[in-house]
Write a protein that holds these residues in place. Sequence first.
Motif, PDB file in Angstrom:
ATOM      1  N   UNK A 128       0.461  -1.521   0.182  1.00  0.00           N
ATOM      2  CA  UNK A 128       0.398  -0.031  -0.019  1.00  0.00           C
ATOM      3  C   UNK A 128       1.002   1.092   0.223  1.00  0.00           C
ATOM      4  N   UNK A 129       2.069   1.143   0.673  1.00  0.00           N
ATOM      5  CA  UNK A 129       1.919   2.803   0.950  1.00  0.00           C
ATOM      6  C   UNK A 129       3.574   2.388  -0.717  1.00  0.00           C
ATOM      7  N   UNK A 130       4.263   1.476  -1.039  1.00  0.00           N
ATOM      8  CA  UNK A 130       4.485   1.761  -2.372  1.00  0.00           C
ATOM      9  C   UNK A 130       3.866   2.175  -3.340  1.00  0.00           C
ATOM     10  N   UNK A 131       2.365   1.914  -3.220  1.00  0.00           N
ATOM     11  CA  UNK A 131       1.841   2.641  -4.349  1.00  0.00           C
ATOM     12  C   UNK A 131       1.315   3.664  -4.073  1.00  0.00           C
ATOM     13  N   UNK A 170      16.897  -9.080   6.954  1.00  0.00           N
ATOM     14  CA  UNK A 170      15.706  -9.551   6.529  1.00  0.00           C
ATOM     15  C   UNK A 170      14.707  -8.450   6.122  1.00  0.00           C
ATOM     16  N   UNK A 171      13.805  -7.807   6.549  1.00  0.00           N
ATOM     17  CA  UNK A 171      12.405  -6.941   6.815  1.00  0.00           C
ATOM     18  C   UNK A 171      13.551  -5.827   5.660  1.00  0.00           C
ATOM     19  N   UNK A 172      15.328  -5.166   5.728  1.00  0.00           N
ATOM     20  CA  UNK A 172      15.949  -4.643   4.318  1.00  0.00           C
ATOM     21  C   UNK A 172      15.951  -4.992   3.475  1.00  0.00           C
ATOM     22  N   UNK A 173      15.570  -6.269   3.902  1.00  0.00           N
ATOM     23  CA  UNK A 173      15.863  -6.899   1.993  1.00  0.00           C
ATOM     24  C   UNK A 173      14.691  -7.195   1.643  1.00  0.00           C
ATOM     25  N   UNK A 174      13.894  -6.901   2.010  1.00  0.00           N
ATOM     26  CA  UNK A 174      12.310  -7.568   1.943  1.00  0.00           C
ATOM     27  C   UNK A 174      12.318  -5.715   0.900  1.00  0.00           C
ATOM     28  N   UNK A 175      11.909  -5.239   2.147  1.00  0.00           N
ATOM     29  CA  UNK A 175      11.715  -3.654   0.701  1.00  0.00           C
ATOM     30  C   UNK A 175      12.206  -2.911   0.201  1.00  0.00           C
ATOM     31  N   UNK A 176      13.711  -3.358   0.066  1.00  0.00           N
ATOM     32  CA  UNK A 176      14.264  -3.088  -0.909  1.00  0.00           C
ATOM     33  C   UNK A 176      13.736  -4.143  -2.188  1.00  0.00           C
ATOM     34  N   UNK A 181      11.026  -4.765  -7.088  1.00  0.00           N
ATOM     35  CA  UNK A 181      10.477  -5.249  -8.031  1.00  0.00           C
ATOM     36  C   UNK A 181       9.127  -4.960  -9.163  1.00  0.00           C
ATOM     37  N   UNK A 182       8.478  -4.027  -7.958  1.00  0.00           N
ATOM     38  CA  UNK A 182       7.608  -3.542  -8.565  1.00  0.00           C
ATOM     39  C   UNK A 182       7.678  -1.562  -9.454  1.00  0.00           C
ATOM     40  N   UNK A 183       8.651  -1.247  -8.336  1.00  0.00           N
ATOM     41  CA  UNK A 183       8.722   0.522  -9.271  1.00  0.00           C
ATOM     42  C   UNK A 183      10.080   0.656  -9.953  1.00  0.00           C
ATOM     43  N   UNK A 210      22.720  -9.306  -1.202  1.00  0.00           N
ATOM     44  CA  UNK A 210      23.789  -9.095  -2.516  1.00  0.00           C
ATOM     45  C   UNK A 210      23.422  -9.164  -3.379  1.00  0.00           C
ATOM     46  N   UNK A 211      21.776 -10.119  -4.114  1.00  0.00           N
ATOM     47  CA  UNK A 211      20.867  -9.458  -4.901  1.00  0.00           C
ATOM     48  C   UNK A 211      20.318  -8.431  -4.827  1.00  0.00           C
ATOM     49  N   UNK A 212      20.548  -7.839  -3.723  1.00  0.00           N
ATOM     50  CA  UNK A 212      19.589  -6.134  -4.256  1.00  0.00           C
ATOM     51  C   UNK A 212      20.655  -5.717  -4.500  1.00  0.00           C
ATOM     52  N   UNK A 213      21.765  -5.514  -3.695  1.00  0.00           N
ATOM     53  CA  UNK A 213      23.076  -4.963  -3.831  1.00  0.00           C
ATOM     54  C   UNK A 213      23.268  -5.007  -6.012  1.00  0.00           C
ATOM     55  N   UNK A 214      22.874  -5.442  -6.245  1.00  0.00           N
ATOM     56  CA  UNK A 214      23.562  -5.856  -7.929  1.00  0.00           C
ATOM     57  C   UNK A 214      22.115  -4.964  -8.691  1.00  0.00           C
TER      58      UNK A 214
END
Length: 435
Positions: A128-131, A170-176, A181-183, A210-214
């Motif tokens: 909801x926040x991201x949209x 884990x929360x940081x990686x989930x948010x980014x 992915x969405x925006x 590492x995935x988010x960093x890439x």
Amino acid sequence: MLPRGWRGGGLALPEEGVTLSAFRPLQAGGEGGVTDGQMDTHTQVSLSPDLGAMKTTWYCPLELPAEVSELEEEGVLYSVVTRQQHSATTCPGPSLSHSRCVKGGTVEGLVLHLLSCSSLGDSSFLPTFLSTYRSFTTPETVLSILTHRLELPPVVTQRRSTEERLEFNMAVCSVFSAWLSGYPEDFLSLSDPSPLLHLTSLLPSDPRGQEVKTRLLMIAEELSERDLLSPSPCDSDSDLSMNSLSDPVTSDFDVTTVLGFPAELIAEQLTMIETELFVKVVPYQCLGSLWSRRDKQRGACPSVRATVHQFNTLANAVTASCLLHTGLRGQQRARLLEKWISVAEECRARKNFSSLYAIISALQSNPLHRLRRTWAETDREAVQSYEELCQIFSEKDNYSQSRELLKEEGTSKFANLETKRHKRRTGVRHRERGF
């Protein structure tokens, strides 16, 4: 209804309960007793003194009341609902359950709540926040707040275990990950790649980090290349001047040439244009607080503004084709009206409601609506079809008819059309093709 244990455990019924009683005759051949198969788990059965009827009682307790309050924590305002629940047979009284959801807060508080919403069970807050956050802040501000929070991560001490640090990572990686992915256009809209480069140095070193960093490094590289290849302001001004000089003169265009094209072909081309624009629409740009503001920059919400521009262009084209040349006779304008009505029918058959509404809006405009002689010479069947199409977009009950139609045909493969109108369109096609 009450559970079975409440009736057999000797507990008093709640005062809010409503008792419903009924009498039913005993089955033929019965000896005044009731078997287990005849008893329902939500009923109590007793026999009347004369054994002529059997009384069945249902207990329907009302829903226990709930209390709604507000709670403010770290810049976030929560709406807390405290509800009583029926407890098990081992507990004499009802138990309390608490649930809360975000009602409002400061920008910083809402952004930081992204990192804790998952642990609090509020799984809907992140999407909801991201949209919707662009209606009150910018991607640069959100990225700056999250980066500042990552600069001060929770330190592992005696009170804070390693599990809390892992939960934070884990929360940081989930948010980014959800944001990328969405925006991804939010990151591509940044003017400087340095915030992304600084962010990558703060991310966790686990596989998800590492995935988010890439992905962030790839976007930063794309931003750097775009800055190197972007044209200078002088070149852009010269391109605009050349485009303005190369615009065709509208007076040299013969509007009556639209009569030479089949209505089916025009509707197909309009549908292709609308489809290309529709698949490019970004959902969050449809928020009225974003694209309808006049104080926003011109490049805001380009996907929505492109559909609005196409709508206005088509409506102006319909009006101009009928009114641009003042030397047209009434019969010629009548043929143009019939042509656009046929195009509107074909758009309706293809479920192209955007082009259909643009054509109908142009025909309902004052310059065309008050051409009484022209409408009098227009084919009656075409006028009748035009009136039926106008009913689709009637303002009655807040466009309830168009809403129901879109809901009905939103998932259907073909449009639901009447046989009479379909036969009329087929006859018009045959006349156009010379059959």
